[in-house]
Scaffold this motif. Structure first.
Motif, PDB file in Angstrom:
ATOM      1  N   GLU A 232       0.815  -1.211   0.000  1.00  0.00           N
ATOM      2  CA  GLU A 232       0.000   0.000   0.000  1.00  0.00           C
ATOM      3  C   GLU A 232       0.851   1.266   0.000  1.00  0.00           C
ATOM      4  O   GLU A 232       0.437   2.294  -0.557  1.00  0.00           O
ATOM      5  CB  GLU A 232      -0.952  -0.026   1.189  1.00  0.00           C
ATOM      6  CG  GLU A 232      -2.013  -1.118   1.048  1.00  0.00           C
ATOM      7  CD  GLU A 232      -3.147  -0.986   2.023  1.00  0.00           C
ATOM      8  OE1 GLU A 232      -4.268  -1.387   1.671  1.00  0.00           O
ATOM      9  OE2 GLU A 232      -2.934  -0.487   3.155  1.00  0.00           O
TER      10      GLU A 232
ATOM     11  N   ILE B 148       1.534   1.642  -3.614  1.00  0.00           N
ATOM     12  CA  ILE B 148       0.322   2.096  -4.309  1.00  0.00           C
ATOM     13  C   ILE B 148       0.097   3.581  -4.063  1.00  0.00           C
ATOM     14  O   ILE B 148      -0.240   4.336  -4.989  1.00  0.00           O
ATOM     15  CB  ILE B 148      -0.897   1.281  -3.838  1.00  0.00           C
ATOM     16  CG1 ILE B 148      -0.777  -0.181  -4.280  1.00  0.00           C
ATOM     17  CG2 ILE B 148      -2.188   1.893  -4.351  1.00  0.00           C
ATOM     18  CD1 ILE B 148      -0.779  -0.389  -5.768  1.00  0.00           C
ATOM     19  N   ALA B 149       0.299   4.028  -2.824  1.00  0.00           N
ATOM     20  CA  ALA B 149       0.126   5.444  -2.500  1.00  0.00           C
ATOM     21  C   ALA B 149       1.135   6.302  -3.256  1.00  0.00           C
ATOM     22  O   ALA B 149       0.801   7.395  -3.750  1.00  0.00           O
ATOM     23  CB  ALA B 149       0.270   5.647  -0.993  1.00  0.00           C
TER      24      ALA B 149
ATOM     25  N   TYR C 237       0.037   6.607  -6.814  1.00  0.00           N
ATOM     26  CA  TYR C 237      -1.110   7.523  -6.878  1.00  0.00           C
ATOM     27  C   TYR C 237      -0.629   8.977  -6.866  1.00  0.00           C
ATOM     28  O   TYR C 237      -1.058   9.800  -7.685  1.00  0.00           O
ATOM     29  CB  TYR C 237      -2.036   7.244  -5.705  1.00  0.00           C
ATOM     30  CG  TYR C 237      -3.171   8.233  -5.546  1.00  0.00           C
ATOM     31  CD1 TYR C 237      -4.301   8.173  -6.357  1.00  0.00           C
ATOM     32  CD2 TYR C 237      -3.115   9.220  -4.564  1.00  0.00           C
ATOM     33  CE1 TYR C 237      -5.351   9.072  -6.198  1.00  0.00           C
ATOM     34  CE2 TYR C 237      -4.155  10.124  -4.406  1.00  0.00           C
ATOM     35  CZ  TYR C 237      -5.261  10.046  -5.219  1.00  0.00           C
ATOM     36  OH  TYR C 237      -6.287  10.938  -5.058  1.00  0.00           O
TER      37      TYR C 237
ATOM     38  N   ILE D 234      -1.874   6.247 -10.968  1.00  0.00           N
ATOM     39  CA  ILE D 234      -3.124   5.573 -10.644  1.00  0.00           C
ATOM     40  C   ILE D 234      -4.267   6.567 -10.713  1.00  0.00           C
ATOM     41  O   ILE D 234      -4.187   7.659 -10.136  1.00  0.00           O
ATOM     42  CB  ILE D 234      -3.068   4.933  -9.244  1.00  0.00           C
ATOM     43  CG1 ILE D 234      -2.097   3.753  -9.245  1.00  0.00           C
ATOM     44  CG2 ILE D 234      -4.451   4.475  -8.778  1.00  0.00           C
ATOM     45  CD1 ILE D 234      -1.909   3.108  -7.886  1.00  0.00           C
TER      46      ILE D 234
ATOM     47  N   VAL E 245      -7.462   5.837  -3.698  1.00  0.00           N
ATOM     48  CA  VAL E 245      -6.572   4.906  -3.017  1.00  0.00           C
ATOM     49  C   VAL E 245      -6.902   4.966  -1.530  1.00  0.00           C
ATOM     50  O   VAL E 245      -6.895   6.035  -0.925  1.00  0.00           O
ATOM     51  CB  VAL E 245      -5.089   5.257  -3.256  1.00  0.00           C
ATOM     52  CG1 VAL E 245      -4.190   4.471  -2.300  1.00  0.00           C
ATOM     53  CG2 VAL E 245      -4.694   4.962  -4.696  1.00  0.00           C
TER      54      VAL E 245
ATOM     55  N   TYR F  72      -5.433  -1.769  -9.670  1.00  0.00           N
ATOM     56  CA  TYR F  72      -5.165  -0.352  -9.384  1.00  0.00           C
ATOM     57  C   TYR F  72      -4.644   0.386 -10.613  1.00  0.00           C
ATOM     58  O   TYR F  72      -4.964   1.562 -10.829  1.00  0.00           O
ATOM     59  CB  TYR F  72      -4.141  -0.218  -8.253  1.00  0.00           C
ATOM     60  CG  TYR F  72      -4.755  -0.043  -6.895  1.00  0.00           C
ATOM     61  CD1 TYR F  72      -5.490   1.096  -6.580  1.00  0.00           C
ATOM     62  CD2 TYR F  72      -4.605  -1.006  -5.911  1.00  0.00           C
ATOM     63  CE1 TYR F  72      -6.053   1.273  -5.334  1.00  0.00           C
ATOM     64  CE2 TYR F  72      -5.176  -0.842  -4.653  1.00  0.00           C
ATOM     65  CZ  TYR F  72      -5.896   0.302  -4.375  1.00  0.00           C
ATOM     66  OH  TYR F  72      -6.457   0.465  -3.135  1.00  0.00           O
TER      67      TYR F  72
ATOM     68  N   ASN G 202     -10.876   0.828  -9.391  1.00  0.00           N
ATOM     69  CA  ASN G 202      -9.634   0.182  -8.972  1.00  0.00           C
ATOM     70  C   ASN G 202      -9.715  -0.464  -7.588  1.00  0.00           C
ATOM     71  O   ASN G 202      -8.703  -0.911  -7.072  1.00  0.00           O
ATOM     72  CB  ASN G 202      -8.466   1.184  -9.004  1.00  0.00           C
ATOM     73  CG  ASN G 202      -8.706   2.381  -8.098  1.00  0.00           C
ATOM     74  OD1 ASN G 202      -9.528   2.331  -7.196  1.00  0.00           O
ATOM     75  ND2 ASN G 202      -7.979   3.456  -8.338  1.00  0.00           N
TER      76      ASN G 202
ATOM     77  N   GLU H  46      -6.422   8.625   0.292  1.00  0.00           N
ATOM     78  CA  GLU H  46      -5.247   9.466   0.136  1.00  0.00           C
ATOM     79  C   GLU H  46      -5.612  10.923  -0.155  1.00  0.00           C
ATOM     80  O   GLU H  46      -4.766  11.805  -0.055  1.00  0.00           O
ATOM     81  CB  GLU H  46      -4.352   8.914  -0.975  1.00  0.00           C
ATOM     82  CG  GLU H  46      -3.508   7.724  -0.555  1.00  0.00           C
ATOM     83  CD  GLU H  46      -2.538   8.088   0.560  1.00  0.00           C
ATOM     84  OE1 GLU H  46      -1.441   8.611   0.258  1.00  0.00           O
ATOM     85  OE2 GLU H  46      -2.871   7.853   1.732  1.00  0.00           O
TER      86      GLU H  46
END
Length: 342
Positions: free
Chosen positions: A35, A38-39, A42, A47, A51, A98, A112, A259
């Protein structure tokens, strides 16, 4: 008989506890590393969409995924990356969804976060959170009609979802039918920005179990061992015919709702209470205290999991996005009904 149980860290077979704790910590850490990546993607514009991170809820989520087995049903939420991984979801399913890869489980079709593999027991999340409860209840009832035994269905919800009509209808049906359903509620003190004091009037959320005539369990959501013990007990009770199990974990979401949210509405005093503890840090301290791991091995594990995540992202970034000019957009489950396939 209705019962309410509270579990604290208790003595257990040391070797079994060590193995389960180490496995749980690994899933928690993998989810956290995933994560964080992923952040970062983003924030870097890689992305599109929302999120939502599970920081602070990984112990509860991991314990849910680990308590289930192949053939069970799991309905995770946006903060259940740890539970998804523990239940068997691959990293590629996460990164592909995502990042919109057409090779992912949703083929880049459905936002996503609404990913799943129903045939493998992982249901795609419904954003109207309380709605997942009647879906799982219906799935369990269908299996009963088919003569399939031994299946447990776990539903992850937040405290806010317990205020919805779908929640009431779903848990009422599950209770009446004595379905093997485990309801896992992350009481993170806020339904987005609405505090629990404005959601329900009962003294403790677990008290709602009494009204439905089902078993209630309370657990410290920051304590991995306690979560593993409670979820294992609840799943076993449901599988043995004990009917729905209502599990309420007390914790605090350590990040914003997503986020995009700075969580400025959270009472700063809450962050300084035991609810504000980071379950991953608590688990790490326990590992070091019990000498089940040392600083060097934990650092090596972190680096190993970072490589796994980076590899998954690298693979995904080389994959194609859906082409709107060539994509067959009929629903995946109804392809046999489309023109030319009747």
């Amino acid at each position: 008989m209705v019962q309410a149980t509270a579990v604290s860290t208790a003595s257990a077979d040391t070797s079994d506890l060590k193995a389960r704790f180490l496995a749980g910590y690994r899933w928690m850490l993998l989810a956290r590393v995933t994560e964080e990546k992923i952040a970062a993607l983003y924030r870097g514009g890689k992305i599109t969409g929302g999120v939502f991170l599970g920081k602070g809820q990984e112990a509860l989520s991991t314990a849910t995924g680990m308590a289930l087995r192949k053939g069970d049903i799991f309905a995770p939420l946006i903060r259940d990356q740890a539970g998804r991984l523990a239940f068997g979801e691959s990293l590629l399913d996460c990164t592909r969804t995502y990042m919109g890869s057409r090779l992912g489980p949703m083929r880049g079709r459905d936002g996503n976060v609404h990913r799943g593999r129903p045939r493998e027991g992982i249901l795609a999340m419904i954003s109207h959170l309380g709605a997942m409860l009647p879906v799982v209840a219906g799935s369990l009832l269908a299996r009963r009609f088919q003569g399939i035994e031994g299946t447990v269905g776990a539903v992850s919800l937040g405290d806010g979802a317990t205020s919805t009509g779908a929640f009431h209808e779903g848990i009422n049906m599950a209770a009446v039918e004595k379905l093997p359903l485990v309801l896992v509620i992350a009481n993170n003190q806020y339904a987005y920005s609405t505090p629990t004091s404005r959601q329900f009037a009962c003294e403790d959320l677990v008290d709602k179990a009494v009204g439905y005539g089902i078993a209630g369990h309370s657990v410290d959501g920051t304590d991995l061992e306690a979560c593993l013990t409670v979820l294992q007990r609840a799943v076993a009770a449901a599988r043995a015919g004990g009917g729905p199990q209502f599990v309420v974990a007390s914790l605090l979401r350590l990040v914003g709702h997503g986020e995009h949210d700075d969580a400025s509405y959270v009472d700063p005093k809450l962050r300084k209470t035991p609810l504000g503890a980071d379950c991953l840090e608590v688990a790490e301290k326990r590992l070091l205290k019990e000498q089940w791991a040392d600083v060097t091995s934990l650092r090596a594990l972190h680096e190993e999991l970072q490589r796994e995540v980076e590899d998954a992202v690298a693979i995904t970034m080389r994959e194609p996005l859906p082409d709107p000019n060539t994509e067959d957009w009929c629903p995946l489950a109804s392809r046999h009904l489309s023109d030319g396939n009747q």
